[in-house]
Design a protein around this motif. Structure first.
Motif, mmCIF file in Angstrom:
data_model
loop_
_atom_site.group_PDB
_atom_site.id
_atom_site.type_symbol
_atom_site.label_atom_id
_atom_site.label_comp_id
_atom_site.label_asym_id
_atom_site.label_seq_id
_atom_site.Cartn_x
_atom_site.Cartn_y
_atom_site.Cartn_z
ATOM 1 N N UNK A 154 0.804 -1.226 0.000
ATOM 2 C CA UNK A 154 0.000 0.000 0.000
ATOM 3 C C UNK A 154 0.838 1.279 0.000
ATOM 4 N N UNK A 155 2.122 1.169 -0.254
ATOM 5 C CA UNK A 155 3.016 2.322 -0.206
ATOM 6 C C UNK A 155 2.569 3.418 -1.168
ATOM 7 N N UNK A 156 2.506 4.631 -0.635
ATOM 8 C CA UNK A 156 2.131 5.783 -1.454
ATOM 9 C C UNK A 156 3.363 6.626 -1.787
ATOM 10 N N UNK A 157 3.227 7.382 -2.827
ATOM 11 C CA UNK A 157 4.277 8.322 -3.211
ATOM 12 C C UNK A 157 4.511 9.306 -2.068
ATOM 13 N N UNK A 158 3.440 9.727 -1.419
ATOM 14 C CA UNK A 158 3.552 10.679 -0.315
ATOM 15 C C UNK A 158 4.407 10.163 0.824
ATOM 16 N N UNK A 159 4.264 8.896 1.143
ATOM 17 C CA UNK A 159 5.075 8.334 2.229
ATOM 18 C C UNK A 159 6.552 8.333 1.846
ATOM 19 N N UNK A 160 6.850 8.034 0.586
ATOM 20 C CA UNK A 160 8.232 8.093 0.123
ATOM 21 C C UNK A 160 8.737 9.530 0.128
ATOM 22 N N UNK A 161 7.921 10.462 -0.304
ATOM 23 C CA UNK A 161 8.301 11.881 -0.305
ATOM 24 C C UNK A 161 8.657 12.317 1.112
#
Length: 125
Positions: free
Chosen positions: A105-112
């Motif tokens: 469920x990894x989001x781009x936002x979490x990586x950002x």
């Protein structure tokens, strides 16, 4: 005429690929909108290869569900992140701290958010 300040080049100066990757990221690039723009660009380059260049990448975009990326694509992304930010952003370490369902469920936002934290921590050192 030779000046006193001239010295032989250091071994670090001879490292062709390492120097840009290790360069510190400037302050404006350490905020979430700038990092999102850079990661979106990396993802668009990857998605372009699959003919999916019209997908909008936002903080809520999920790597697996929305972008349909596979593990090899995440390895490619990890390489792009290291090339841009150097070793101060370690994607493998980031993912290693996640549970399987969090990775799915990894989001781009979490990586950002992770990248921003790493850049700020590196700047404070």
């Amino acid at each position: 005429m030779t000046t006193v300040n001239q010295t032989a080049p250091s071994p670090a100066a001879d490292a062709p690929a390492e120097a840009p990757a290790e360069a510190p990221v400037s302050a404006p690039e350490a905020d979430a909108p700038a990092v999102l723009a850079e990661i979106s660009g990396m993802l668009r380059t990857m998605l372009d290869e699959y003919g999916l260049d019209d997908i909008e990448v936002t903080m809520e975009t999920r790597f697996t569900e929305d972008l349909e990326l596979e593990s090899i694509d995440l390895v490619t992304l990890a390489g792009s992140l290291e090339a841009r930010y150097g070793r101060q952003v370690n994607f493998a370490e980031f993912v290693a701290d996640l549970e399987l369902d969090e990775i799915i469920d990894l989001t781009v936002g979490r990586l950002v958010e992770y990248v921003v934290r790493c850049l700020r921590a590196a700047r404070e050192r």
